[in-house]
Design an enzyme around this catalytic site. Structure first.
Site, PDB file in Angstrom:
ATOM      1  CG  ASP A  13      -1.792  -1.260   1.249  1.00 48.10           C
ATOM      2  OD1 ASP A  13      -2.217  -1.732   0.182  1.00 48.10           O
ATOM      3  OD2 ASP A  13      -1.979  -1.787   2.357  1.00 48.10           O
ATOM      4  CG  HIS A  42      -1.860  -2.139  -7.298  1.00 56.00           C
ATOM      5  ND1 HIS A  42      -0.990  -2.516  -8.271  1.00 56.00           N
ATOM      6  CD2 HIS A  42      -1.443  -2.732  -6.177  1.00 56.00           C
ATOM      7  CE1 HIS A  42      -0.080  -3.323  -7.761  1.00 56.00           C
ATOM      8  NE2 HIS A  42      -0.340  -3.472  -6.492  1.00 56.00           N
TER       9      HIS A  42
HETATM   10  P1  GTP Z   1      -0.611  -2.951  -2.706  1.00 52.34           P
HETATM   11  O1  GTP Z   1      -0.150  -3.689  -3.912  1.00 52.34           O
HETATM   12  O2  GTP Z   1      -1.869  -3.465  -2.120  1.00 52.34           O
HETATM   13  O3  GTP Z   1       0.463  -2.899  -1.715  1.00 52.34           O
HETATM   14  O4  GTP Z   1      -1.106  -1.414  -3.073  1.00 52.34           O
HETATM   15  P2  GTP Z   1      -0.528  -0.020  -3.585  1.00 52.34           P
HETATM   16  O5  GTP Z   1       0.915   0.104  -3.249  1.00 52.34           O
HETATM   17  O6  GTP Z   1      -0.845   0.152  -5.028  1.00 52.34           O
HETATM   18  O7  GTP Z   1      -1.287   1.090  -2.741  1.00 52.34           O
HETATM   19  P3  GTP Z   1      -2.851   1.371  -2.478  1.00 52.34           P
HETATM   20  O8  GTP Z   1      -3.445   1.815  -3.758  1.00 52.34           O
HETATM   21  O9  GTP Z   1      -3.478   0.243  -1.774  1.00 52.34           O
HETATM   22  O10 GTP Z   1      -2.770   2.565  -1.416  1.00 52.34           O
HETATM   23  C1  GTP Z   1      -2.155   3.793  -1.669  1.00 52.34           C
HETATM   24  C2  GTP Z   1      -3.138   4.965  -1.464  1.00 52.34           C
HETATM   25  O11 GTP Z   1      -2.428   6.184  -1.525  1.00 52.34           O
HETATM   26  C3  GTP Z   1      -4.195   5.076  -2.530  1.00 52.34           C
HETATM   27  O12 GTP Z   1      -5.395   5.511  -1.949  1.00 52.34           O
HETATM   28  C4  GTP Z   1      -3.649   6.137  -3.503  1.00 52.34           C
HETATM   29  O13 GTP Z   1      -4.649   6.849  -4.223  1.00 52.34           O
HETATM   30  C5  GTP Z   1      -2.970   7.055  -2.543  1.00 52.34           C
HETATM   31  N1  GTP Z   1      -1.794   7.778  -3.065  1.00 52.34           N
HETATM   32  C6  GTP Z   1      -0.776   7.270  -3.806  1.00 52.34           C
HETATM   33  N2  GTP Z   1       0.168   8.226  -4.000  1.00 52.34           N
HETATM   34  C7  GTP Z   1      -0.269   9.344  -3.366  1.00 52.34           C
HETATM   35  C8  GTP Z   1       0.290  10.655  -3.171  1.00 52.34           C
HETATM   36  O14 GTP Z   1       1.403  10.971  -3.591  1.00 52.34           O
HETATM   37  N3  GTP Z   1      -0.464  11.557  -2.442  1.00 52.34           N
HETATM   38  C9  GTP Z   1      -1.684  11.231  -1.928  1.00 52.34           C
HETATM   39  N4  GTP Z   1      -2.332  12.151  -1.226  1.00 52.34           N
HETATM   40  N5  GTP Z   1      -2.227   9.993  -2.084  1.00 52.34           N
HETATM   41  C10 GTP Z   1      -1.534   9.071  -2.796  1.00 52.34           C
HETATM   42  P1  IMP Z   2      -2.749 -12.842   2.764  1.00 49.76           P
HETATM   43  O1  IMP Z   2      -1.642 -12.715   1.781  1.00 49.76           O
HETATM   44  O2  IMP Z   2      -4.055 -12.340   2.248  1.00 49.76           O
HETATM   45  O3  IMP Z   2      -2.861 -14.209   3.370  1.00 49.76           O
HETATM   46  O4  IMP Z   2      -2.382 -11.877   3.992  1.00 49.76           O
HETATM   47  C1  IMP Z   2      -1.211 -12.078   4.764  1.00 49.76           C
HETATM   48  C2  IMP Z   2      -0.749 -10.749   5.384  1.00 49.76           C
HETATM   49  O5  IMP Z   2      -0.363  -9.849   4.352  1.00 49.76           O
HETATM   50  C3  IMP Z   2      -1.837 -10.026   6.179  1.00 49.76           C
HETATM   51  O6  IMP Z   2      -1.206  -9.317   7.244  1.00 49.76           O
HETATM   52  C4  IMP Z   2      -2.412  -9.023   5.183  1.00 49.76           C
HETATM   53  O7  IMP Z   2      -2.977  -7.901   5.801  1.00 49.76           O
HETATM   54  C5  IMP Z   2      -1.160  -8.662   4.398  1.00 49.76           C
HETATM   55  N1  IMP Z   2      -1.443  -8.280   2.992  1.00 49.76           N
HETATM   56  C6  IMP Z   2      -1.704  -9.126   1.957  1.00 49.76           C
HETATM   57  N2  IMP Z   2      -1.886  -8.414   0.822  1.00 49.76           N
HETATM   58  C7  IMP Z   2      -1.725  -7.111   1.145  1.00 49.76           C
HETATM   59  C8  IMP Z   2      -1.743  -5.888   0.384  1.00 49.76           C
HETATM   60  O8  IMP Z   2      -1.933  -5.866  -0.836  1.00 49.76           O
HETATM   61  N3  IMP Z   2      -1.516  -4.743   1.065  1.00 49.76           N
HETATM   62  C9  IMP Z   2      -1.255  -4.756   2.384  1.00 49.76           C
HETATM   63  N4  IMP Z   2      -1.217  -5.852   3.148  1.00 49.76           N
HETATM   64  C10 IMP Z   2      -1.440  -7.038   2.523  1.00 49.76           C
HETATM   65 MG    MG Z   3      -2.937  -1.876  -1.707  1.00 49.40          MG
END
Ligand code: GTP
Ligand code: IMP
Ligand code: MG
Length: 335
Positions: A13, A42
């Site tokens: 995230d 994402h």
């Molecule tokens: P995973 O693969 O689940 O780890 O996800 P991810 O790395 O793609 O991130 P995810 O989208 O779950 O969470 C990031 C959050 O931050 C989202 O709500 C984005 O819209 C937000 N975001 C990303 N970059 C920025 C930024 O530079 N500023 C702000 N304000 N929000 C951002």
């Molecule tokens: P699982 O991969 O769904 O079994 O989750 C294992 C651990 O990884 C838990 O602590 C989840 O919260 C974390 N996790 C899995 N996928 C994500 C992701 O995309 N973002 C953040 N945490 C994750």
């Molecule tokens: Mg995410």
């Protein structure tokens, strides 16, 4: 840049979706490949719309990019179908013959597992249960499903051929390196390795083909589910600072802590990162919101960036200053 691998540097995230989408447009990626599985969510905010993607590559925002799902990836038919509709990416999506398919049965099994759900805090999306079957060699693959016939392709060949032609390719990894099955905070981890090497292995490209490894850090650390989080803030304090986030897939509240320089340094090492992307700078320094030029950042924000570079030994090249895909300071030309 020809082959770039984008990975998470903390617990997922970090905002990989937004950085991937930006790179797909800016570097005109001919291919975006998703690795990992549907436990990841994402977020891509583009042209006033918000997309939450669990399997389609975030590169979909570039209408010229081919969108591939790696042999090592796992997804369910319903999530793929929903996202094909949401992104209108029909015709551009290719699924490797050997990618793994998650069924209702895997999800049910995950949700009944107390250790996973209560202790580890699994997303309960069945990824681990499907991985177990893959290891046992009983899992059904994409090539076993008639409904996927039109989408099937050899992702490794497509990617390597594009690189031979000198095109730009982006590999999108999921989660973050401290959720890696091998390098994370075991047993509070996901069911796969999620570092840059693992992402390449899932796609079928050798390590010598990689040009850039970009590790994404958020300006503070968040974690969902169980496991250690150094410097964790009480929920009220996280809310006061504007750090309280809600998980994309499960809707759970994310735990949070200040930026961790030691974890960041190790993440650069584990991934062999050549560049750092830093997101949510605007949350730490609201005066930077929407800024797209480095010289317009406040001196406090610049000092934070200098401190990160000094701690991790890699340049901070991309800086997120807002949710929108284009809210980025891109320093690659200057550094
Ligand atoms: P995973 O693969 O689940 O780890 O996800 P991810 O790395 O793609 O991130 P995810 O989208 O779950 O969470 C990031 C959050 O931050 C989202 O709500 C984005 O819209 C937000 N975001 C990303 N970059 C920025 C930024 O530079 N500023 C702000 N304000 N929000 C951002
Ligand atoms: P699982 O991969 O769904 O079994 O989750 C294992 C651990 O990884 C838990 O602590 C989840 O919260 C974390 N996790 C899995 N996928 C994500 C992701 O995309 N973002 C953040 N945490 C994750
Ligand atoms: Mg995410």
């Amino acid at each position: 840049m020809s082959l770039a691998v984008l990975v998470g540097g903390f617990f997922g995230d970090e905002g990989k979706g937004k950085i991937a989408a930006y790179l797909s447009l800016k570097d005109d990626m001919s291919i975006g490949v998703r690795t990992g599985a549907i436990n990841a969510g994402h977020t891509v905010v583009f042209n006033g719309s918000k997309y939450k993607l669990r399997i389609i590559p975030s590169a979909f925002v570039n209408r010229r990019s081919r969108l591939l799902i790696a042999a090592g990836a796992l997804f369910s038919l319903d999530v793929l179908k929903k996202e094909l509709e949401a992104t209108q990416a029909y015709g551009r999506v290719g699924v490797d013959y050997k990618s793994g398919i998650i069924t209702e049965e895997h999800q049910k099994r995950a949700r009944m597992d107390e250790h996973l759900m209560k202790r580890v805090g699994s997303t309960g999306t069945g990824v681990g249960a499907a991985m177990v079957e893959r290891v046992l060699r009983t899992l059904k693959l994409a090539r076993d499903y008639d409904e996927l016939k039109e989408l099937l392709t050899d992702v490794a060949a497509e990617v390597n051929n594009a690189l031979d032609r000198g095109e730009n390719v982006l590999i999108e990894a999921t989660q973050g390196c401290y959720l890696s099955l091998y390098h994370g905070t075991y047993p509070f981890v996901t069911s796969r390795d999620v570092t840059a090497s693992a992402a390449c292995s899932e796609v079928g490209v050798g390590p010598k083909r990689v040009d850039e490894v970009i590790v994404v850090f958020k300006s503070y650390v968040t974690r969902v589910g169980g496991g250690p989080l150094e410097g964790e803030l009480p929920e009220e304090e996280a809310a006061r600072r504007g750090w309280l986030e809600v998980a994309t897939v499960t809707g759970r509240k994310r735990r949070s802590a200040p930026f961790n320089y030691e974890l960041a340094r190790r993440a650069v090492m584990l991934n062999g990162a050549t560049q750092v992307a830093l997101t949510k700078l605007d949350v730490l320094f609201p005066e930077c919101r929407g800024t797209r030029r480095y010289d317009e950042l406040s001196s406090a924000a610049k000092k934070f960036i200098d401190d990160i570079e000094a701690a991790v030994g890699a340049p901070v090249t991309l800086i997120g200053t807002g949710e929108d895909v284009m809210d980025i300071v891109d320093r690659r030309g200057e550094l």
